[in-house]
Design an enzyme around this catalytic site. Structure first.
Site, mmCIF file in Angstrom:
data_model
loop_
_atom_site.group_PDB
_atom_site.id
_atom_site.type_symbol
_atom_site.label_atom_id
_atom_site.label_comp_id
_atom_site.label_asym_id
_atom_site.label_seq_id
_atom_site.Cartn_x
_atom_site.Cartn_y
_atom_site.Cartn_z
ATOM 1 C CG LEU A 131 -1.811 1.247 1.381
ATOM 2 C CD1 LEU A 131 -2.675 1.497 0.159
ATOM 3 C CD2 LEU A 131 -2.659 1.133 2.641
ATOM 4 C CG ASP A 161 11.868 2.302 15.640
ATOM 5 O OD1 ASP A 161 10.679 1.904 15.542
ATOM 6 O OD2 ASP A 161 12.633 1.956 16.558
ATOM 7 C CB ALA A 213 0.195 -2.875 9.544
ATOM 8 C CB THR A 231 0.534 -7.918 8.222
ATOM 9 O OG1 THR A 231 1.716 -8.054 7.427
ATOM 10 C CG2 THR A 231 0.023 -6.481 8.149
ATOM 11 C CB THR A 237 -7.188 -4.887 9.793
ATOM 12 O OG1 THR A 237 -7.491 -6.221 9.384
ATOM 13 C CG2 THR A 237 -7.069 -4.892 11.309
ATOM 14 C CG ASP A 238 -10.609 -8.011 7.744
ATOM 15 O OD1 ASP A 238 -9.550 -7.521 7.291
ATOM 16 O OD2 ASP A 238 -10.775 -9.235 7.882
ATOM 17 C CE1 TYR A 257 -2.486 -6.789 11.525
ATOM 18 C CE2 TYR A 257 -4.557 -7.860 10.951
ATOM 19 C CZ TYR A 257 -3.595 -6.900 10.703
ATOM 20 O OH TYR A 257 -3.743 -6.041 9.633
ATOM 21 C CE LYS A 287 -3.928 -2.316 11.743
ATOM 22 N NZ LYS A 287 -3.001 -1.312 11.149
#
Length: 306
Positions: free
Chosen positions: A9, A33, A61, A63, A105-106, A139, A143
């Protein structure tokens, strides 16, 4: 400023913004960082101009969802990148008058679908931004906590949740399915998890449109249009390869266990996005066809020499 500029992205955001003539500070993990408070403050202070403070797009992110469940160092890294860093970035933006768009995120939802609401066809509805969250794994929890830190630290913010993102940078589902199509006669792919594949180039265009808009601060959802399963997504990749999609066989999540729980229902409603007057992302199947035309290397093919 684009943080996470080395990912799929982030790469597309930088590519699009520079093509539009924007002045972009693109920062990869090696260059900043984002878990270091002093480093973040210094970078934002050097970038933001009093007369034109600018927009920070956070595409960074952690992931590695399975590793975050099983490895203590990865768990700590997920917390640092997904929870701590967004708060640091948002706080620095607030102090220097900049706006922030943070990508989430979902996985912040439990994957069972929204309660008490159905889709127009009577099926399960997509999640709206104000539906209750309930992440099941490390995760998703990190998030969700990162979203909250952004909201608390900066009034001028947007949190944009997305799902099933792939692009031309790094490993992704499309590239993996294309490779396996050449290695195996048949594949078993999960067909009881539903979501909306999202091409990173389309998402980048949407985020840039949001950043240039006067949409009120808040949380929005943006994914490719339509709904499929991982099995359906894999069959579409086979179609793009010119291979028989019947070689992809459906299986259940129970038959393909992973350390991190996957949401069974990852569908995010686009209603908040379209209500804000933002251009909808194209249907996921059209986007996949466009993605492999632009980036044939996703299918393991050599790009044409221009």
């Amino acid at each position: 400023m684009v943080t996470g500029a080395g990912g799929a992205l982030g790469t597309d955001l930088v590519r699009l913004l520079r093509a539009d003539g924007e002045r972009v500070t693109a920062l990869t993990r090696a260059e900043l960082d984002i878990t270091d408070a002093d480093a973040v403050e210094g970078a934002v202070a050097a970038w933001a101009e009093p007369s034109d403070p600018g927009l920070l797009l956070n595409a960074a992110a952690f992931t590695a969802v399975d590793l975050a469940e099983t490895d203590p160092d990865a768990t700590r890294a997920a917390h640092a990148v997904n929870t701590v860093a967004p708060g640091l970035l948002a706080g620095a933006c607030a102090r220097h008058g900049a706006r922030i768009v943070h990508v989430s995120t979902d996985y912040v939802f439990d994957g069972a679908g929204p309660r008490g609401r159905t889709a127009p066809d009577g099926g399960t509805a997509g999640y709206e931004p104000d539906d209750p969250t309930g992440p099941a794994g490390v995760y998703g929890r990190t998030k969700e906590e990162g979203e909250q830190r952004v909201r608390e630290a900066a009034a001028a913010h947007h949190v944009v949740r997305t799902a099933w993102v792939y692009g031309d940078t790094g490993a992704n589902f499309v590239r993996t399915m294309a490779r396996l199509a050449g290695d195996r006669e048949t594949l078993d792919v999960v067909e009881d998890q539903h979501g909306s594949p999202t091409w990173s180039a389309d998402l980048a265009a949407g985020l840039v449109a949001l950043g240039r808009s006067d949409v009120a601060p808040g949380t929005l959802h943006a994914t490719g249009g339509g709904v499929t399963t991982w099995c359906g997504f894999a069959r579409a990749v086979f179609e793009e390869l010119g291979a028989d999609p019947g070689r992809v066989h459906g299986c259940t999540t129970e038959q393909f266990p992973r350390p991190a729980p996957r949401p069974a229902w990852s569908v995010l409603s686009p209603a908040s996005w379209t209500a804000a007057g933002l251009p909808p992302l194209r249907p996921w199947r059209d986007a996949l066809a466009a993605a492999v035309r632009r980036h044939p290397e996703l299918l393991g093919r050599t790009p044409a020499v221009r």
